[in-house]
Design an enzyme around this catalytic site. Structure first.
Site, PDB file in Angstrom:
ATOM      1  N   ASP A 154       3.803   1.661  -8.698  1.00 48.01           N
ATOM      2  CA  ASP A 154       4.273   0.300  -8.442  1.00 48.01           C
ATOM      3  C   ASP A 154       5.038  -0.296  -9.616  1.00 48.01           C
ATOM      4  O   ASP A 154       5.809  -1.232  -9.452  1.00 48.01           O
ATOM      5  CB  ASP A 154       3.102  -0.612  -8.066  1.00 48.01           C
ATOM      6  CG  ASP A 154       1.982  -0.582  -9.098  1.00 48.01           C
ATOM      7  OD1 ASP A 154       1.992   0.289  -9.995  1.00 48.01           O
ATOM      8  OD2 ASP A 154       1.073  -1.430  -9.001  1.00 48.01           O
ATOM      9  N   ASP A 209      -0.950   3.344 -10.136  1.00 45.46           N
ATOM     10  CA  ASP A 209      -0.663   2.032 -10.710  1.00 45.46           C
ATOM     11  C   ASP A 209      -0.349   2.147 -12.203  1.00 45.46           C
ATOM     12  O   ASP A 209      -1.183   2.594 -12.981  1.00 45.46           O
ATOM     13  CB  ASP A 209      -1.863   1.105 -10.493  1.00 45.46           C
ATOM     14  CG  ASP A 209      -1.448  -0.318 -10.261  1.00 45.46           C
ATOM     15  OD1 ASP A 209      -0.981  -0.948 -11.231  1.00 45.46           O
ATOM     16  OD2 ASP A 209      -1.567  -0.802  -9.123  1.00 45.46           O
ATOM     17  N   ASP A 268      -4.284 -13.612  -7.832  1.00 47.03           N
ATOM     18  CA  ASP A 268      -5.497 -12.806  -7.998  1.00 47.03           C
ATOM     19  C   ASP A 268      -6.316 -13.161  -9.227  1.00 47.03           C
ATOM     20  O   ASP A 268      -7.542 -13.094  -9.191  1.00 47.03           O
ATOM     21  CB  ASP A 268      -5.177 -11.303  -7.963  1.00 47.03           C
ATOM     22  CG  ASP A 268      -4.206 -10.867  -9.046  1.00 47.03           C
ATOM     23  OD1 ASP A 268      -3.431 -11.713  -9.528  1.00 47.03           O
ATOM     24  OD2 ASP A 268      -4.224  -9.682  -9.412  1.00 47.03           O
ATOM     25  N   LYS A 323      -7.766  -3.253  -7.993  1.00 44.63           N
ATOM     26  CA  LYS A 323      -6.513  -3.143  -7.241  1.00 44.63           C
ATOM     27  C   LYS A 323      -6.714  -3.288  -5.738  1.00 44.63           C
ATOM     28  O   LYS A 323      -5.759  -3.100  -4.971  1.00 44.63           O
ATOM     29  CB  LYS A 323      -5.834  -1.800  -7.548  1.00 44.63           C
ATOM     30  CG  LYS A 323      -5.491  -1.608  -9.020  1.00 44.63           C
ATOM     31  CD  LYS A 323      -4.459  -2.622  -9.522  1.00 44.63           C
ATOM     32  CE  LYS A 323      -4.159  -2.425 -10.993  1.00 44.63           C
ATOM     33  NZ  LYS A 323      -3.117  -3.363 -11.501  1.00 44.63           N
ATOM     34  N   ARG A 362      -7.204 -15.128 -21.932  1.00 41.39           N
ATOM     35  CA  ARG A 362      -7.199 -14.881 -20.484  1.00 41.39           C
ATOM     36  C   ARG A 362      -8.363 -14.002 -20.034  1.00 41.39           C
ATOM     37  O   ARG A 362      -8.733 -14.015 -18.853  1.00 41.39           O
ATOM     38  CB  ARG A 362      -5.867 -14.252 -20.059  1.00 41.39           C
ATOM     39  CG  ARG A 362      -5.567 -12.927 -20.750  1.00 41.39           C
ATOM     40  CD  ARG A 362      -4.253 -12.330 -20.295  1.00 41.39           C
ATOM     41  NE  ARG A 362      -4.369 -11.715 -18.981  1.00 41.39           N
ATOM     42  CZ  ARG A 362      -3.347 -11.226 -18.291  1.00 41.39           C
ATOM     43  NH1 ARG A 362      -2.126 -11.289 -18.795  1.00 41.39           N
ATOM     44  NH2 ARG A 362      -3.525 -10.670 -17.116  1.00 41.39           N
ATOM     45  N   SER A 390       1.898  -5.335 -10.351  1.00 39.40           N
ATOM     46  CA  SER A 390       1.202  -4.766  -9.194  1.00 39.40           C
ATOM     47  C   SER A 390       1.386  -5.601  -7.936  1.00 39.40           C
ATOM     48  O   SER A 390       1.555  -5.055  -6.841  1.00 39.40           O
ATOM     49  CB  SER A 390      -0.285  -4.609  -9.514  1.00 39.40           C
ATOM     50  OG  SER A 390      -0.466  -3.689 -10.562  1.00 39.40           O
ATOM     51  N   HIS A 433       3.436  -4.274 -19.143  1.00 36.39           N
ATOM     52  CA  HIS A 433       4.162  -3.363 -18.261  1.00 36.39           C
ATOM     53  C   HIS A 433       5.521  -3.039 -18.882  1.00 36.39           C
ATOM     54  O   HIS A 433       5.858  -3.520 -19.962  1.00 36.39           O
ATOM     55  CB  HIS A 433       4.342  -4.000 -16.882  1.00 36.39           C
ATOM     56  CG  HIS A 433       3.061  -4.254 -16.167  1.00 36.39           C
ATOM     57  ND1 HIS A 433       2.967  -5.066 -15.048  1.00 36.39           N
ATOM     58  CD2 HIS A 433       1.802  -3.812 -16.404  1.00 36.39           C
ATOM     59  CE1 HIS A 433       1.714  -5.096 -14.638  1.00 36.39           C
ATOM     60  NE2 HIS A 433       0.991  -4.353 -15.450  1.00 36.39           N
TER      61      HIS A 433
END
Length: 540
Positions: free
Chosen positions: A449, A24, A270, A341, A197, A74, A467
Protein backbone atom coordinates in the site's frame (compact mmCIF):
# COMPACT_ATOMS: atom_id res chain seq x y z
CA UNK A 1 -31.27 -11.04 -8.43
CA UNK A 2 -27.51 -10.38 -8.74
CA UNK A 3 -25.88 -11.06 -12.05
CA UNK A 4 -23.99 -14.32 -12.14
CA UNK A 5 -20.67 -14.68 -13.90
CA UNK A 6 -18.54 -17.49 -15.15
CA UNK A 7 -16.73 -17.27 -11.83
CA UNK A 8 -19.69 -18.96 -10.15
CA UNK A 9 -19.31 -22.02 -12.32
CA UNK A 10 -16.71 -23.23 -9.86
CA UNK A 11 -19.36 -23.49 -7.14
CA UNK A 12 -19.98 -27.07 -8.27
CA UNK A 13 -16.62 -27.89 -6.72
CA UNK A 14 -14.05 -25.98 -4.73
CA UNK A 15 -13.62 -22.37 -5.79
CA UNK A 16 -10.15 -21.38 -6.93
CA UNK A 17 -9.68 -18.16 -4.97
CA UNK A 18 -7.96 -14.96 -5.98
CA UNK A 19 -5.80 -13.96 -3.02
CA UNK A 20 -4.77 -10.31 -2.67
CA UNK A 21 -1.82 -10.13 -0.29
CA UNK A 22 -0.98 -6.60 0.85
CA UNK A 23 2.47 -6.16 2.37
CA UNK A 24 1.98 -3.00 4.42
CA UNK A 25 4.98 -0.69 4.10
CA UNK A 26 6.93 -2.86 1.62
CA UNK A 27 8.35 -0.30 -0.81
CA UNK A 28 10.95 -0.68 -3.55
CA UNK A 29 14.34 1.02 -3.47
CA UNK A 30 17.33 -0.18 -5.47
CA UNK A 31 20.00 0.91 -2.99
CA UNK A 32 20.88 -1.67 -0.34
CA UNK A 33 22.17 0.70 2.32
CA UNK A 34 19.66 1.28 5.14
CA UNK A 35 17.19 -0.91 3.24
CA UNK A 36 15.67 -3.48 5.59
CA UNK A 37 13.88 -5.23 2.72
CA UNK A 38 16.96 -5.71 0.55
CA UNK A 39 19.04 -6.59 3.62
CA UNK A 40 16.59 -9.20 4.91
CA UNK A 41 16.47 -12.89 4.02
CA UNK A 42 13.61 -13.09 1.50
CA UNK A 43 14.02 -16.24 -0.62
CA UNK A 44 10.30 -16.52 -1.41
CA UNK A 45 9.79 -12.97 -2.67
CA UNK A 46 13.11 -13.07 -4.53
CA UNK A 47 12.11 -16.26 -6.35
CA UNK A 48 8.62 -15.01 -7.18
CA UNK A 49 10.00 -11.73 -8.55
CA UNK A 50 12.31 -13.64 -10.86
CA UNK A 51 9.82 -16.28 -12.01
CA UNK A 52 6.47 -14.52 -12.43
CA UNK A 53 5.02 -11.40 -14.08
CA UNK A 54 5.85 -8.37 -11.99
CA UNK A 55 6.03 -4.61 -12.08
CA UNK A 56 6.37 -1.53 -9.89
CA UNK A 57 3.45 0.83 -9.32
CA UNK A 58 3.05 4.24 -7.69
CA UNK A 59 1.53 4.51 -4.21
CA UNK A 60 1.99 8.16 -3.28
CA UNK A 61 1.23 11.71 -4.38
CA UNK A 62 -1.24 12.36 -7.18
CA UNK A 63 -1.47 8.63 -7.96
CA UNK A 64 -3.47 8.17 -4.75
CA UNK A 65 -5.22 11.55 -4.65
CA UNK A 66 -2.63 13.34 -2.51
CA UNK A 67 -0.49 16.39 -3.25
CA UNK A 68 2.58 15.80 -5.38
CA UNK A 69 5.47 14.26 -3.43
CA UNK A 70 3.22 13.48 -0.44
CA UNK A 71 4.02 10.02 0.91
CA UNK A 72 1.26 7.45 0.79
CA UNK A 73 -0.27 5.79 3.82
CA UNK A 74 -2.33 2.77 4.75
CA UNK A 75 -5.72 4.48 4.76
CA UNK A 76 -5.24 6.10 1.35
CA UNK A 77 -3.60 2.99 -0.05
CA UNK A 78 -6.38 0.60 0.90
CA UNK A 79 -9.07 3.07 -0.15
CA UNK A 80 -7.46 3.43 -3.58
CA UNK A 81 -6.95 -0.31 -3.99
CA UNK A 82 -10.56 -1.04 -3.08
CA UNK A 83 -12.01 1.78 -5.18
CA UNK A 84 -10.10 1.10 -8.38
CA UNK A 85 -9.82 4.82 -9.02
CA UNK A 86 -7.96 7.88 -7.75
CA UNK A 87 -9.99 9.68 -5.10
CA UNK A 88 -9.27 13.18 -3.85
CA UNK A 89 -8.15 12.58 -0.27
CA UNK A 90 -9.23 14.52 2.79
CA UNK A 91 -5.83 16.19 3.02
CA UNK A 92 -6.38 17.79 -0.39
CA UNK A 93 -10.07 18.51 0.20
CA UNK A 94 -9.42 20.35 3.47
CA UNK A 95 -6.33 22.14 2.17
CA UNK A 96 -8.23 23.45 -0.85
CA UNK A 97 -11.01 24.78 1.39
CA UNK A 98 -8.55 26.59 3.64
CA UNK A 99 -6.52 27.92 0.72
CA UNK A 100 -9.65 29.37 -0.88
CA UNK A 101 -10.71 31.02 2.42
CA UNK A 102 -13.97 29.06 2.57
CA UNK A 103 -13.92 27.96 6.22
CA UNK A 104 -16.07 31.01 6.98
CA UNK A 105 -18.81 29.52 4.80
CA UNK A 106 -19.11 26.27 6.79
CA UNK A 107 -22.24 26.41 8.93
CA UNK A 108 -21.24 24.19 11.84
CA UNK A 109 -17.99 26.09 12.31
CA UNK A 110 -19.87 29.40 12.29
CA UNK A 111 -22.37 28.06 14.82
CA UNK A 112 -19.53 27.00 17.12
CA UNK A 113 -17.84 30.40 16.84
CA UNK A 114 -21.06 32.27 17.63
CA UNK A 115 -21.72 30.11 20.68
CA UNK A 116 -18.21 30.60 22.07
CA UNK A 117 -18.33 34.36 21.54
CA UNK A 118 -21.75 34.64 23.22
CA UNK A 119 -20.64 32.64 26.27
CA UNK A 120 -17.01 33.88 26.43
CA UNK A 121 -15.72 30.31 26.36
CA UNK A 122 -12.47 28.82 25.07
CA UNK A 123 -11.85 27.16 21.72
CA UNK A 124 -9.54 24.15 22.08
CA UNK A 125 -7.73 23.01 18.93
CA UNK A 126 -6.59 19.42 19.43
CA UNK A 127 -4.51 17.26 17.12
CA UNK A 128 -1.25 16.09 15.62
CA UNK A 129 1.06 19.03 14.92
CA UNK A 130 3.31 18.23 11.96
CA UNK A 131 3.38 18.33 8.18
CA UNK A 132 3.41 14.53 7.89
CA UNK A 133 0.11 14.68 6.04
CA UNK A 134 -0.95 11.21 7.14
CA UNK A 135 -3.25 12.02 10.05
CA UNK A 136 -3.19 15.82 9.97
CA UNK A 137 -1.33 18.78 8.58
CA UNK A 138 -0.05 21.79 10.46
CA UNK A 139 -1.40 24.05 7.69
CA UNK A 140 -4.90 23.00 8.75
CA UNK A 141 -4.20 24.11 12.32
CA UNK A 142 -2.88 27.44 11.03
CA UNK A 143 -5.99 27.80 8.87
CA UNK A 144 -8.22 27.19 11.89
CA UNK A 145 -6.31 29.79 13.90
CA UNK A 146 -6.86 32.34 11.11
CA UNK A 147 -10.54 31.38 11.00
CA UNK A 148 -10.86 31.87 14.78
CA UNK A 149 -9.22 35.29 14.53
CA UNK A 150 -11.54 36.34 11.70
CA UNK A 151 -14.58 35.16 13.66
CA UNK A 152 -13.56 37.15 16.74
CA UNK A 153 -12.86 34.24 19.09
CA UNK A 154 -10.56 35.59 21.80
CA UNK A 155 -9.68 32.50 23.84
CA UNK A 156 -7.87 29.81 21.84
CA UNK A 157 -5.81 26.97 23.30
CA UNK A 158 -3.79 24.53 21.20
CA UNK A 159 -3.22 21.02 22.52
CA UNK A 160 -0.36 19.70 20.42
CA UNK A 161 0.32 16.02 19.83
CA UNK A 162 3.94 15.60 18.78
CA UNK A 163 4.63 13.30 15.83
CA UNK A 164 8.01 11.66 15.24
CA UNK A 165 6.44 8.77 13.35
CA UNK A 166 5.25 10.27 10.07
CA UNK A 167 8.05 12.83 10.42
CA UNK A 168 11.66 12.57 11.65
CA UNK A 169 11.83 11.35 15.24
CA UNK A 170 13.18 14.66 16.59
CA UNK A 171 11.41 17.30 14.53
CA UNK A 172 8.72 18.77 16.80
CA UNK A 173 10.58 21.99 17.66
CA UNK A 174 10.22 23.25 14.09
CA UNK A 175 6.46 22.71 14.17
CA UNK A 176 6.02 24.36 17.56
CA UNK A 177 7.95 27.34 16.19
CA UNK A 178 5.43 27.66 13.34
CA UNK A 179 2.53 27.57 15.81
CA UNK A 180 4.05 30.17 18.13
CA UNK A 181 4.82 32.48 15.23
CA UNK A 182 1.18 32.16 14.14
CA UNK A 183 0.04 33.12 17.64
CA UNK A 184 2.23 36.22 17.49
CA UNK A 185 1.03 37.31 14.05
CA UNK A 186 -2.66 36.80 14.86
CA UNK A 187 -2.57 38.04 18.44
CA UNK A 188 -4.54 35.04 19.72
CA UNK A 189 -3.72 31.54 20.92
CA UNK A 190 -1.59 29.75 23.46
CA UNK A 191 0.19 26.40 23.53
CA UNK A 192 -1.65 24.71 26.39
CA UNK A 193 -0.38 21.13 26.38
CA UNK A 194 2.10 18.79 24.72
CA UNK A 195 1.61 15.05 24.34
CA UNK A 196 3.36 12.41 22.25
CA UNK A 197 1.03 10.67 19.80
CA UNK A 198 1.89 7.34 21.43
CA UNK A 199 -0.45 8.32 24.27
CA UNK A 200 -3.16 10.33 22.53
CA UNK A 201 -3.50 8.48 19.22
CA UNK A 202 -3.60 4.79 20.11
CA UNK A 203 -5.81 2.62 17.90
CA UNK A 204 -5.19 -0.78 19.50
CA UNK A 205 -7.46 -0.41 22.55
CA UNK A 206 -4.56 0.43 24.84
CA UNK A 207 -6.89 2.54 26.92
CA UNK A 208 -4.27 3.17 29.59
CA UNK A 209 -2.51 5.36 27.02
CA UNK A 210 -5.64 7.29 26.08
CA UNK A 211 -6.39 7.77 29.78
CA UNK A 212 -3.14 9.69 30.20
CA UNK A 213 -4.09 12.05 27.38
CA UNK A 214 -7.62 12.42 28.74
CA UNK A 215 -6.30 13.38 32.18
CA UNK A 216 -4.02 15.95 30.60
CA UNK A 217 -6.92 17.58 28.78
CA UNK A 218 -9.59 17.47 31.52
CA UNK A 219 -8.08 17.38 35.02
CA UNK A 220 -8.17 20.89 36.56
CA UNK A 221 -5.50 19.86 39.06
CA UNK A 222 -3.00 18.56 36.50
CA UNK A 223 0.45 19.94 37.43
CA UNK A 224 1.83 22.80 35.36
CA UNK A 225 5.35 22.52 34.01
CA UNK A 226 7.83 25.18 35.04
CA UNK A 227 9.80 24.63 31.84
CA UNK A 228 9.16 26.03 28.38
CA UNK A 229 8.01 23.76 25.57
CA UNK A 230 11.45 23.91 23.96
CA UNK A 231 13.16 22.99 27.22
CA UNK A 232 10.78 20.07 27.76
CA UNK A 233 11.45 18.64 24.32
CA UNK A 234 15.21 19.15 24.50
CA UNK A 235 15.31 17.42 27.89
CA UNK A 236 13.27 14.56 26.47
CA UNK A 237 15.73 14.11 23.61
CA UNK A 238 18.57 14.08 26.15
CA UNK A 239 16.73 11.22 27.88
CA UNK A 240 16.34 9.35 24.55
CA UNK A 241 12.60 10.10 24.41
CA UNK A 242 11.63 11.13 20.89
CA UNK A 243 8.58 13.09 19.76
CA UNK A 244 6.25 10.10 19.44
CA UNK A 245 6.73 9.14 23.09
CA UNK A 246 6.82 12.60 24.70
CA UNK A 247 5.18 12.42 28.12
CA UNK A 248 1.97 14.48 28.53
CA UNK A 249 2.78 18.00 29.76
CA UNK A 250 0.53 20.93 30.68
CA UNK A 251 2.05 24.32 29.93
CA UNK A 252 -0.80 26.71 30.84
CA UNK A 253 -3.93 26.55 33.04
CA UNK A 254 -6.14 25.91 29.98
CA UNK A 255 -8.07 22.63 30.09
CA UNK A 256 -11.46 21.43 28.83
CA UNK A 257 -14.31 23.03 30.79
CA UNK A 258 -18.11 22.94 30.52
CA UNK A 259 -19.32 25.00 27.58
CA UNK A 260 -15.96 25.13 25.81
CA UNK A 261 -15.56 24.28 22.14
CA UNK A 262 -13.23 21.61 20.81
CA UNK A 263 -12.12 21.11 17.23
CA UNK A 264 -10.08 17.98 16.60
CA UNK A 265 -8.20 18.65 13.40
CA UNK A 266 -6.89 15.16 12.64
CA UNK A 267 -8.55 14.10 9.40
CA UNK A 268 -7.75 10.39 9.52
CA UNK A 269 -10.20 8.49 11.74
CA UNK A 270 -8.38 5.40 12.96
CA UNK A 271 -6.07 7.09 15.48
CA UNK A 272 -8.57 9.78 16.49
CA UNK A 273 -11.52 7.57 17.45
CA UNK A 274 -10.47 6.40 20.87
CA UNK A 275 -9.69 9.82 22.32
CA UNK A 276 -12.79 11.45 20.86
CA UNK A 277 -14.95 8.62 22.24
CA UNK A 278 -13.53 9.15 25.72
CA UNK A 279 -14.32 12.87 25.47
CA UNK A 280 -17.82 12.66 23.98
CA UNK A 281 -19.61 9.39 24.79
CA UNK A 282 -21.82 9.44 27.92
CA UNK A 283 -21.72 5.63 28.03
CA UNK A 284 -17.92 5.39 27.79
CA UNK A 285 -16.55 2.79 30.23
CA UNK A 286 -13.02 1.86 29.15
CA UNK A 287 -11.59 3.82 32.09
CA UNK A 288 -13.04 5.90 34.90
CA UNK A 289 -13.46 9.56 33.99
CA UNK A 290 -13.33 11.75 37.09
CA UNK A 291 -14.00 14.87 35.03
CA UNK A 292 -16.52 14.87 32.19
CA UNK A 293 -16.83 18.39 30.77
CA UNK A 294 -19.85 19.11 28.57
CA UNK A 295 -18.37 20.41 25.35
CA UNK A 296 -19.30 21.57 21.87
CA UNK A 297 -17.23 19.15 19.78
CA UNK A 298 -16.41 19.44 16.08
CA UNK A 299 -14.21 17.07 14.07
CA UNK A 300 -12.81 17.83 10.63
CA UNK A 301 -13.92 14.43 9.29
CA UNK A 302 -16.21 11.62 10.38
CA UNK A 303 -14.31 9.37 12.77
CA UNK A 304 -17.20 6.98 13.27
CA UNK A 305 -20.93 7.04 12.68
CA UNK A 306 -23.23 8.12 15.54
CA UNK A 307 -20.62 10.00 17.56
CA UNK A 308 -22.15 13.09 19.24
CA UNK A 309 -20.01 15.52 17.26
CA UNK A 310 -20.45 17.91 14.35
CA UNK A 311 -18.45 17.00 11.23
CA UNK A 312 -16.98 19.71 8.99
CA UNK A 313 -16.19 17.48 6.00
CA UNK A 314 -18.66 14.57 5.88
CA UNK A 315 -17.60 11.52 3.87
CA UNK A 316 -18.31 11.54 0.16
CA UNK A 317 -20.20 8.43 -0.87
CA UNK A 318 -18.46 5.93 -3.14
CA UNK A 319 -19.97 3.05 -5.05
CA UNK A 320 -18.91 0.33 -7.48
CA UNK A 321 -15.92 -0.60 -5.35
CA UNK A 322 -14.18 -3.96 -5.64
CA UNK A 323 -15.92 -5.46 -2.63
CA UNK A 324 -19.32 -4.34 -3.90
CA UNK A 325 -18.73 -5.89 -7.32
CA UNK A 326 -17.81 -9.21 -5.71
CA UNK A 327 -20.88 -9.07 -3.47
CA UNK A 328 -23.29 -8.06 -6.22
CA UNK A 329 -22.22 -11.06 -8.28
CA UNK A 330 -23.20 -13.39 -5.47
CA UNK A 331 -19.63 -14.35 -4.60
CA UNK A 332 -18.12 -14.72 -1.14
CA UNK A 333 -15.07 -12.79 0.06
CA UNK A 334 -12.81 -12.96 3.10
CA UNK A 335 -10.87 -10.12 4.73
CA UNK A 336 -8.26 -10.69 7.41
CA UNK A 337 -5.60 -8.67 9.23
CA UNK A 338 -4.29 -8.19 12.71
CA UNK A 339 -5.58 -5.39 14.92
CA UNK A 340 -3.28 -2.65 13.63
CA UNK A 341 -4.48 -3.03 10.02
CA UNK A 342 -7.94 -4.52 10.44
CA UNK A 343 -9.78 -1.24 9.66
CA UNK A 344 -7.80 -0.95 6.46
CA UNK A 345 -8.90 -4.25 4.89
CA UNK A 346 -12.50 -3.61 6.01
CA UNK A 347 -13.61 0.00 6.58
CA UNK A 348 -11.13 1.75 4.27
CA UNK A 349 -11.12 -0.98 1.61
CA UNK A 350 -14.91 -0.61 1.44
CA UNK A 351 -14.77 3.16 0.97
CA UNK A 352 -15.53 4.12 4.57
CA UNK A 353 -18.40 1.71 5.16
CA UNK A 354 -18.43 0.10 8.62
CA UNK A 355 -20.82 -2.78 7.97
CA UNK A 356 -19.68 -5.90 6.09
CA UNK A 357 -21.08 -6.38 2.61
CA UNK A 358 -23.35 -9.34 1.84
CA UNK A 359 -21.10 -12.37 1.55
CA UNK A 360 -18.14 -10.63 3.21
CA UNK A 361 -16.51 -12.52 6.08
CA UNK A 362 -14.11 -10.63 8.34
CA UNK A 363 -11.50 -12.12 10.65
CA UNK A 364 -9.44 -10.17 13.19
CA UNK A 365 -6.21 -11.52 14.67
CA UNK A 366 -5.14 -9.60 17.81
CA UNK A 367 -1.80 -7.80 17.58
CA UNK A 368 0.71 -8.60 20.34
CA UNK A 369 0.48 -6.47 23.46
CA UNK A 370 3.91 -4.86 23.44
CA UNK A 371 5.01 -1.26 23.91
CA UNK A 372 6.62 -1.08 20.46
CA UNK A 373 6.73 -3.70 17.74
CA UNK A 374 10.50 -3.97 17.55
CA UNK A 375 10.02 -6.06 20.72
CA UNK A 376 7.91 -8.52 18.71
CA UNK A 377 8.75 -8.08 15.01
CA UNK A 378 6.95 -11.29 14.08
CA UNK A 379 3.75 -9.64 15.41
CA UNK A 380 0.82 -12.02 14.75
CA UNK A 381 1.85 -12.99 11.24
CA UNK A 382 1.90 -16.74 11.89
CA UNK A 383 -1.63 -16.80 13.35
CA UNK A 384 -2.82 -14.54 10.56
CA UNK A 385 -1.31 -16.83 7.94
CA UNK A 386 -2.90 -19.92 9.45
CA UNK A 387 -6.36 -18.34 9.45
CA UNK A 388 -5.89 -17.20 5.85
CA UNK A 389 -4.77 -20.66 4.75
CA UNK A 390 -7.94 -22.11 6.26
CA UNK A 391 -10.02 -19.59 4.32
CA UNK A 392 -8.18 -20.34 1.08
CA UNK A 393 -8.51 -24.10 1.46
CA UNK A 394 -12.18 -23.89 2.49
CA UNK A 395 -12.99 -23.56 -1.21
CA UNK A 396 -15.86 -21.12 -0.67
CA UNK A 397 -14.27 -17.69 -1.19
CA UNK A 398 -13.70 -16.09 -4.58
CA UNK A 399 -11.66 -13.16 -3.22
CA UNK A 400 -9.44 -13.21 -0.15
CA UNK A 401 -7.69 -10.08 1.12
CA UNK A 402 -4.92 -10.35 3.71
CA UNK A 403 -2.72 -7.58 5.12
CA UNK A 404 0.67 -8.16 6.73
CA UNK A 405 1.37 -5.25 9.08
CA UNK A 406 4.97 -6.12 9.99
CA UNK A 407 6.98 -4.09 7.44
CA UNK A 408 5.08 -0.92 8.33
CA UNK A 409 4.61 -1.28 12.07
CA UNK A 410 8.15 -2.45 12.79
CA UNK A 411 9.54 -0.07 10.17
CA UNK A 412 8.00 2.80 12.12
CA UNK A 413 10.29 2.01 15.06
CA UNK A 414 13.33 2.88 12.95
CA UNK A 415 15.18 -0.18 14.24
CA UNK A 416 16.89 -1.88 11.32
CA UNK A 417 17.57 -5.31 12.82
CA UNK A 418 14.00 -5.73 14.04
CA UNK A 419 12.59 -4.61 10.69
CA UNK A 420 14.76 -7.15 8.86
CA UNK A 421 13.32 -9.84 11.11
CA UNK A 422 9.81 -8.57 10.36
CA UNK A 423 10.48 -8.77 6.62
CA UNK A 424 11.86 -12.30 6.83
CA UNK A 425 8.85 -13.38 8.88
CA UNK A 426 6.47 -12.08 6.23
CA UNK A 427 8.49 -13.71 3.46
CA UNK A 428 8.06 -17.13 5.10
CA UNK A 429 4.34 -16.48 5.50
CA UNK A 430 3.99 -15.61 1.82
CA UNK A 431 5.42 -19.03 1.03
CA UNK A 432 2.65 -20.66 3.05
CA UNK A 433 -0.05 -18.53 1.42
CA UNK A 434 1.42 -19.48 -1.97
CA UNK A 435 1.27 -23.19 -1.10
CA UNK A 436 -2.38 -23.03 -0.02
CA UNK A 437 -3.37 -20.96 -3.05
CA UNK A 438 -1.60 -23.44 -5.32
CA UNK A 439 -3.44 -26.37 -3.75
CA UNK A 440 -6.70 -24.72 -4.77
CA UNK A 441 -5.42 -23.77 -8.26
CA UNK A 442 -6.04 -20.16 -7.29
CA UNK A 443 -4.25 -16.95 -8.24
CA UNK A 444 -2.08 -14.89 -5.91
CA UNK A 445 -1.50 -11.16 -6.38
CA UNK A 446 1.09 -9.62 -4.06
CA UNK A 447 1.45 -5.87 -3.64
CA UNK A 448 1.87 -3.14 -1.01
CA UNK A 449 0.00 0.00 0.00
CA UNK A 450 3.01 2.33 0.46
CA UNK A 451 6.71 2.30 1.21
CA UNK A 452 8.43 2.34 4.60
CA UNK A 453 10.79 -0.51 5.45
CA UNK A 454 13.02 0.07 2.42
CA UNK A 455 14.39 3.25 4.05
CA UNK A 456 15.53 3.05 7.65
CA UNK A 457 17.71 6.17 7.94
CA UNK A 458 17.29 9.68 6.61
CA UNK A 459 19.91 11.87 4.93
CA UNK A 460 21.02 13.13 8.36
CA UNK A 461 21.79 9.61 9.55
CA UNK A 462 18.92 9.63 12.03
CA UNK A 463 16.38 6.77 12.04
CA UNK A 464 13.71 7.23 9.37
CA UNK A 465 10.38 6.29 10.95
CA UNK A 466 8.04 7.72 8.32
CA UNK A 467 6.61 6.36 5.07
CA UNK A 468 8.25 7.01 1.71
CA UNK A 469 7.25 8.03 -1.80
CA UNK A 470 8.88 4.98 -3.37
CA UNK A 471 6.94 2.67 -5.71
CA UNK A 472 5.69 -0.71 -4.52
CA UNK A 473 5.92 -4.15 -6.14
CA UNK A 474 3.21 -6.19 -7.81
CA UNK A 475 3.65 -9.90 -8.52
CA UNK A 476 0.98 -12.05 -10.20
CA UNK A 477 1.10 -15.83 -9.81
CA UNK A 478 -1.60 -17.36 -12.02
CA UNK A 479 -3.47 -20.45 -10.86
CA UNK A 480 -4.49 -23.27 -13.19
CA UNK A 481 -8.20 -22.44 -12.86
CA UNK A 482 -7.70 -18.70 -13.23
CA UNK A 483 -5.32 -18.54 -16.17
CA UNK A 484 -5.45 -15.63 -18.56
CA UNK A 485 -2.33 -16.81 -20.33
CA UNK A 486 -2.78 -19.94 -22.41
CA UNK A 487 -1.88 -21.65 -25.63
CA UNK A 488 -0.11 -19.22 -27.90
CA UNK A 489 0.14 -16.35 -25.44
CA UNK A 490 1.59 -15.29 -22.14
CA UNK A 491 1.06 -12.30 -19.87
CA UNK A 492 3.14 -9.56 -18.40
CA UNK A 493 2.35 -6.63 -16.10
CA UNK A 494 2.67 -3.20 -17.64
CA UNK A 495 4.65 -0.29 -16.29
CA UNK A 496 3.24 3.10 -15.35
CA UNK A 497 0.47 1.87 -13.08
CA UNK A 498 -0.74 2.81 -9.63
CA UNK A 499 -2.74 1.38 -6.75
CA UNK A 500 -5.96 2.30 -8.58
CA UNK A 501 -5.12 -0.40 -11.13
CA UNK A 502 -5.17 -3.29 -8.64
CA UNK A 503 -8.96 -3.71 -8.50
CA UNK A 504 -9.39 -3.78 -12.31
CA UNK A 505 -6.59 -6.36 -12.46
CA UNK A 506 -8.33 -8.57 -9.90
CA UNK A 507 -11.66 -8.26 -11.71
CA UNK A 508 -10.02 -9.40 -14.94
CA UNK A 509 -8.59 -12.44 -13.18
CA UNK A 510 -12.05 -13.15 -11.72
CA UNK A 511 -13.69 -12.72 -15.16
CA UNK A 512 -15.94 -10.01 -13.77
CA UNK A 513 -16.84 -6.76 -15.57
CA UNK A 514 -15.16 -3.54 -14.49
CA UNK A 515 -17.66 -0.80 -13.52
CA UNK A 516 -17.43 2.47 -15.43
CA UNK A 517 -16.73 4.23 -12.13
CA UNK A 518 -13.45 2.35 -11.86
CA UNK A 519 -11.14 4.56 -13.87
CA UNK A 520 -8.13 2.39 -13.12
CA UNK A 521 -6.99 -0.11 -15.76
CA UNK A 522 -5.84 -3.69 -15.53
CA UNK A 523 -2.09 -4.12 -15.27
CA UNK A 524 -2.27 -7.29 -17.37
CA UNK A 525 -0.95 -7.31 -20.91
CA UNK A 526 -1.22 -10.39 -23.12
CA UNK A 527 1.71 -11.19 -25.36
CA UNK A 528 0.71 -13.20 -28.43
CA UNK A 529 3.50 -15.70 -29.03
CA UNK A 530 2.01 -17.73 -31.91
CA UNK A 531 3.43 -15.47 -34.60
CA UNK A 532 6.85 -14.23 -35.55
CA UNK A 533 6.08 -10.80 -34.08
CA UNK A 534 4.85 -10.58 -30.52
CA UNK A 535 1.61 -8.61 -30.25
CA UNK A 536 0.96 -6.92 -26.91
CA UNK A 537 -2.68 -6.36 -25.96
CA UNK A 538 -3.48 -4.27 -22.91
CA UNK A 539 -6.62 -5.31 -21.03
CA UNK A 540 -8.70 -2.29 -20.06
Amino acid sequence: MPNKSSATSMRSGHIAPVVLTILDGWGHREENINNAINNADTPVMDALWQAYPHTLIEASGADVGLPDNQMGNSEVGHLTIGAGRIIQQELVRISNTIRSKKLDQITNLSNLANKLIETDKTLHLVGLCSDGGVHSHINHLCGLLEWAKNKGIQKVAVHAFTDGRDTPAKSSLQYLKIIKEKFEVLGIGELATLCGRYWSMDRDNRWERIEKAYELLTNPNYPLSELSSDEIITNSYDSSITDEFLEPIRLTPSYLKDGDGLIMFNFRPDRARQLIKSITLPSFSEFKRKYQPQLNVVTLTQYEMDLPVSVVFPPESLDNLLGQVISEHGLLQYRTAETEKYPHVTYFFNGGIEQPLPGEKRHLVPSPRVATYDLSPEMSAEKLTKSCQEAIESGIYSLIVINYANPDMVGHTGIHAATKKAISTVDKCIGKILDSTGKMSGTLLITADHGNAELMKGPDGEPWTAHTTNPVPVILIEGEKRKISGQGNQIRLREGGGLADIAPTLLEVLSLPKPDAMTGSSLIETIQTNSKTNLVQQHV
